[in-house]
Design a protein around this motif. Structure first.
Motif, PDB file in Angstrom:
ATOM      1  N   PHE A  72      15.153 -15.446  10.660  1.00 40.93           N
ATOM      2  CA  PHE A  72      16.572 -14.022  10.788  1.00 40.93           C
ATOM      3  C   PHE A  72      17.952 -13.589  11.950  1.00 40.93           C
ATOM      4  N   THR A  73      18.945 -12.840  11.138  1.00 39.61           N
ATOM      5  CA  THR A  73      20.020 -12.139  12.603  1.00 39.61           C
ATOM      6  C   THR A  73      18.959 -10.503  12.580  1.00 39.61           C
ATOM      7  N   TYR A  74      18.653 -10.499  13.357  1.00 40.35           N
ATOM      8  CA  TYR A  74      18.069  -8.690  13.896  1.00 40.35           C
ATOM      9  C   TYR A  74      19.444  -7.939  13.960  1.00 40.35           C
ATOM     10  N   ALA A  75      20.426  -8.489  15.111  1.00 38.47           N
ATOM     11  CA  ALA A  75      21.815  -8.155  15.603  1.00 38.47           C
ATOM     12  C   ALA A  75      22.827  -9.246  15.449  1.00 38.47           C
ATOM     13  N   ILE A  76      23.733  -8.251  15.731  1.00 37.90           N
ATOM     14  CA  ILE A  76      25.240  -9.773  16.931  1.00 37.90           C
ATOM     15  C   ILE A  76      25.450  -8.362  17.411  1.00 37.90           C
ATOM     16  N   GLY A  77      25.211  -9.097  18.824  1.00 39.36           N
ATOM     17  CA  GLY A  77      25.888  -8.569  20.053  1.00 39.36           C
ATOM     18  C   GLY A  77      26.957  -8.751  20.167  1.00 39.36           C
ATOM     19  N   THR A  78      27.465  -7.656  21.366  1.00 40.95           N
ATOM     20  CA  THR A  78      29.279  -7.311  21.918  1.00 40.95           C
ATOM     21  C   THR A  78      29.106  -7.457  23.173  1.00 40.95           C
ATOM     22  N   LEU A  79      29.864  -8.509  23.751  1.00 41.73           N
ATOM     23  CA  LEU A  79      30.053  -8.372  25.517  1.00 41.73           C
ATOM     24  C   LEU A  79      30.957  -7.094  25.987  1.00 41.73           C
ATOM     25  N   LEU A  92      12.202 -12.869  19.501  1.00 42.29           N
ATOM     26  CA  LEU A  92      13.833 -11.925  19.373  1.00 42.29           C
ATOM     27  C   LEU A  92      14.664 -12.602  20.813  1.00 42.29           C
ATOM     28  N   ALA A  93      15.486 -13.257  20.273  1.00 41.50           N
ATOM     29  CA  ALA A  93      16.582 -13.907  21.137  1.00 41.50           C
ATOM     30  C   ALA A  93      18.090 -13.652  21.609  1.00 41.50           C
ATOM     31  N   ALA A  94      18.948 -13.887  22.465  1.00 45.98           N
ATOM     32  CA  ALA A  94      20.086 -13.702  21.773  1.00 45.98           C
ATOM     33  C   ALA A  94      20.951 -14.470  21.448  1.00 45.98           C
ATOM     34  N   ASP A  95      20.567 -15.159  20.708  1.00 43.89           N
ATOM     35  CA  ASP A  95      21.001 -16.291  19.985  1.00 43.89           C
ATOM     36  C   ASP A  95      20.890 -16.406  18.867  1.00 43.89           C
ATOM     37  N   ASP A  96      21.421 -17.807  18.664  1.00 42.65           N
ATOM     38  CA  ASP A  96      20.889 -18.089  16.780  1.00 42.65           C
ATOM     39  C   ASP A  96      20.012 -19.335  16.871  1.00 42.65           C
ATOM     40  N   THR A  97      20.905 -20.123  17.983  1.00 43.13           N
ATOM     41  CA  THR A  97      21.049 -21.510  18.536  1.00 43.13           C
ATOM     42  C   THR A  97      19.590 -22.318  18.485  1.00 43.13           C
ATOM     43  N   THR A  98      18.080 -21.100  19.496  1.00 42.72           N
ATOM     44  CA  THR A  98      17.664 -21.438  19.756  1.00 42.72           C
ATOM     45  C   THR A  98      16.224 -21.796  18.725  1.00 42.72           C
ATOM     46  N   PRO A  99      16.549 -20.058  18.761  1.00 47.19           N
ATOM     47  CA  PRO A  99      15.407 -20.007  16.984  1.00 47.19           C
ATOM     48  C   PRO A  99      15.403 -21.549  16.088  1.00 47.19           C
ATOM     49  N   GLN A 100      16.699 -21.435  15.743  1.00 50.98           N
ATOM     50  CA  GLN A 100      17.272 -23.229  14.716  1.00 50.98           C
ATOM     51  C   GLN A 100      16.262 -24.028  15.722  1.00 50.98           C
ATOM     52  N   LYS A 101      16.681 -24.534  16.681  1.00 51.14           N
ATOM     53  CA  LYS A 101      16.371 -25.420  17.040  1.00 51.14           C
ATOM     54  C   LYS A 101      14.469 -25.304  17.558  1.00 51.14           C
ATOM     55  N   LEU A 102      13.534 -24.204  17.281  1.00 60.47           N
ATOM     56  CA  LEU A 102      12.353 -23.692  17.539  1.00 60.47           C
ATOM     57  C   LEU A 102      11.949 -24.225  16.144  1.00 60.47           C
ATOM     58  N   GLU A 103      13.245 -24.037  15.140  1.00 61.47           N
ATOM     59  CA  GLU A 103      12.581 -24.303  13.563  1.00 61.47           C
ATOM     60  C   GLU A 103      12.712 -25.986  13.594  1.00 61.47           C
TER      61      GLU A 103
END
Length: 255
Positions: free
Chosen positions: A103-110, A81-92
């Protein structure tokens, strides 16, 4: 006990033992690498997941960039469960995940947060005033929330003005700890660390508008090591369900 009841008791006992054995056989354990910002939500989800499925979730928490390195070096994680989408895309792209599992499980808020009540008035004024001694952020090279923080500072024209005041945590948990222990008057944290059921739980904060940084899309993947683990597949399915969604939203994430 009647003779007839006595005759059927061993059969009932055998049936009960068989059911328990079947449940035990179906219950598995899944090793999960979890982005530090998602610590509280996944702990809540894990309790429901185990109760509803019988599977057990064993989590490790840290920075997404560090987890990437560990995964490439053979760490035994089965779900990430990553904090971004780019790292999982890279692993893919590198063939390290089960195809089609991302898949996207959440969109974080700063959020900009201070442990002191009233220090932040719900806007960026405390940041712009620049009267603080230390500003905490997560490592922008390893933690997406840290990268988002640097984007906010750049947008406000503060990058050079505050660069000597920044204290950098390895991940968002450490960035939060610097503020909570008064080693920094304020810092950029994940909203999920300070928020529950519609309100900030302690101190004072500015919820940073999404327009001030790149979207923090948090993706999940089943890693190759979890390809044959039913618990890994069950967790991915559970994270898309209504119970998990309710918990995720309660901690200030978008879906």
């Amino acid at each position: 006990m009647t003779a007839q009841a006595f005759r059927f008791a061993p059969l009932a006992l055998a049936t009960l033992i068989g059911c328990l054995c079947a449940m035990s056989a179906q219950a598995d354990e899944v090793q999960v690498a979890v982005a530090a910002n998602f610590t509280a939500p996944i702990q809540a989800i894990a309790r429901d997941f185990e109760k509803d499925t019988g599977h057990r979730l064993v989590a490790a928490y840290g920075a997404t960039g560090q987890f990437y390195t560990q995964i490439k070096n053979g760490a035994p994680f089965e779900v990430f469960l990553a904090a971004d989408d780019t790292t999982p895309q890279k692993l893919e792209k590198e063939g390290d995940i089960v195809p089609g599992s991302r898949f996207t499980y959440a969109i974080g808020t700063l959020a900009l947060w201070s442990a002191k009540d009233g220090y932040i008035d719900g806007t960026d004024q405390a940041l712009l005033a620049n009267k603080f001694t230390h500003l905490s952020i997560a490592n922008p090279k390893a933690a997406p929330y840290g990268l988002a923080a640097t984007q906010v500072l750049a947008k406000l024209g503060l990058t050079d003005k505050v660069k000597d005041k920044i204290v950098e945590g390895q991940n968002i948990t450490q960035a939060y700890q610097f503020v909570s222990t008064d080693n920094a008057e304020l810092g950029f944290v994940a909203l999920s660390q300070i928020y529950k059921d519609g309100k900030v739980t302690a101190g004072s904060a500015w919820i940073v508008p999404d327009s001030m940084h790149d979207a923090i899309k948090q993706d999940a993947v089943i890693l190759k090591k979890g390809a044959n683990n039913p618990a890994a597949k069950a967790l991915a399915h559970y994270l898309k369900g209504p119970k998990a969604a309710a918990i995720i939203k309660a901690y200030g994430y978008q879906l």
